[in-house]
Design an enzyme around this catalytic site. Structure first.
Site, PDB file in Angstrom:
ATOM      1  N   HIS A  46       2.084   6.786   2.239  1.00 20.60           N
ATOM      2  CA  HIS A  46       3.292   7.512   1.834  1.00 20.60           C
ATOM      3  C   HIS A  46       2.989   8.671   0.883  1.00 20.60           C
ATOM      4  CE1 HIS A  46       5.623   4.274   3.585  1.00 20.60           C
ATOM      5  NE2 HIS A  46       5.080   3.385   2.775  1.00 20.60           N
ATOM      6  N   ALA A  89       0.823  -1.209   0.000  1.00 19.29           N
ATOM      7  CA  ALA A  89       0.000   0.000   0.000  1.00 19.29           C
ATOM      8  C   ALA A  89       0.858   1.261   0.000  1.00 19.29           C
ATOM      9  CB  ALA A  89      -0.919  -0.012   1.215  1.00 19.29           C
ATOM     10  N   CYS A  90       0.481   2.184  -0.870  1.00 14.04           N
ATOM     11  CA  CYS A  90       1.238   3.440  -0.970  1.00 14.04           C
ATOM     12  C   CYS A  90       0.500   4.615  -0.340  1.00 14.04           C
ATOM     13  CB  CYS A  90       1.546   3.756  -2.437  1.00 14.04           C
ATOM     14  SG  CYS A  90       0.076   4.140  -3.428  1.00 14.04           S
ATOM     15  N   GLN A  91      -0.758   4.404   0.070  1.00 14.19           N
ATOM     16  CA  GLN A  91      -1.579   5.528   0.513  1.00 14.19           C
ATOM     17  C   GLN A  91      -0.972   6.275   1.697  1.00 14.19           C
ATOM     18  OE1 GLN A  91      -2.584   2.472  -0.123  1.00 14.19           O
ATOM     19  NE2 GLN A  91      -4.594   2.401  -1.120  1.00 14.19           N
TER      20      GLN A  91
END
Length: 304
Positions: free
Chosen positions: A75, A71-73
């Site tokens: 960052h 998951a990149c949310q």
């Protein structure tokens, strides 16, 4: 070469692996709709729908390459201010450590946003990879330099069981313009000057016409290319998880279709997507561009 795909989503990493000649034997994601989409396109792959922080890694088939897009949310600067749930999404990256500890494949490729390197636990996370015997080489790349018709800056982390980090170097490919996938004979067009159109939208249309003529792209919500529009002769800006880009053609305009979003991400034209437009766009905006990932997988495969 056998590979597994963690946080597989719509399947960009899996498409890339197959293009590079690898066999993806196992793929997992926590979202049932994403797993169904992945399975529809890759029926020969074993699928698991699970929170990977609770996975039994001993049940995963043996493999040479681990692919992961956690998951990149938590960052991404696009998500705005820090929120309590961001710690939980960032923590998904530690599932990769557990998977590698169990199987110790020759290499891993991890994709995320460059802001991941600002995570306060990033050095500790890399240290855990080092403790397992992996040399870590972060690469910040633009998907457009790999033949994707989209400017999309991403972090590609190459982890190899080698003495030194594997630094990969690619000659930039010619940029593919957005005009390669825009279909002016398709889509749900509406008049630019229809009642209720926001003044800011009309301003962007006016400015776009001044800069690019009658046909151009523009961010419908004012981000990205701001108030100036965007030429069709260059790659589109980043595809996100919600409708963002509008196409203007003289006195009419519309949002990108899901097929155009798919092409902008470099997925094959016959790749199956959910029927619901919003759901398809969400998956594509979270995906790994296959052509970009293919270059990395092929380069790593040639060296391990």
């Amino acid at each position: 070469m056998r590979a597994v795909d963690l946080f597989a989503g719509a399947g960009g990493f899996t498409v890339a692996a197959e293009l590079a000649g690898a066999q993806v034997v196992w793929a997992a994601n926590h979202w049932p709709e994403a797993v169904r989409t992945h399975e529809a396109n890759h029926p020969e792959t074993q699928h698991v729908c699970q929170d990977l922080r609770q996975a039994d890694w001993t049940a995963v088939p043996a493999h040479d390459l681990l692919l992961a897009s956690p998951a990149c949310q938590g960052h991404s600067p696009a998500r705005g201010k820090e929120r309590p749930h961001h710690d939980a999404t960032r923590a998904t990256a530690f599932a990769i450590i557990d998977a590698l500890d169990c199987h110790m494949p020759k290499a891993a490729l991890i994709e995320n946003v460059p802001a991941m390197m600002n995570w306060r636990l990033f050095n500790a996370w890399c240290g855990a990879l080092n403790d397992l015997g992996y040399a870590v080489a972060p690469h910040v790349v633009d998907a457009a330099d790999h033949g994707v018709p989209q400017h999309r800056e991403r972090l590609m982390i190459v982890a190899t069981r080698s003495k030194h980090p594997l630094q990969l170097h690619f000659d930039p490919k010619p940029h593919v313009p957005a005009s390669s996938f825009i279909r002016f004979d398709q889509g749900d067009w509406t008049p630019v000057d229809r009642p209720g159109r926001a003044p800011s939208t009309l301003e962007r249309v006016l400015n776009g016409r001044k800069s690019y003529g009658e046909r151009f792209l523009m961010p419908y919500y004012g981000s990205g290319s701001g108030k100036t529009g965007r030429s069709l002769a260059r790659p589109i800006g980043t595809i996100t998880t919600r409708d963002r880009w509008a196409v203007v053609d003289g006195g009419r305009m519309r949002m990108l279709s899901k097929d155009e979003n798919r092409a902008a991400m470099s997925f094959p034209t016959d790749y199956r997507l959910p029927a619901q437009h919003k759901l398809a766009v969400h998956m594509l905006g979270n995906a790994v561009p296959p052509l970009m990932a293919q270059d990395f997988i092929a380069a790593v495969a040639a060296r391990i």
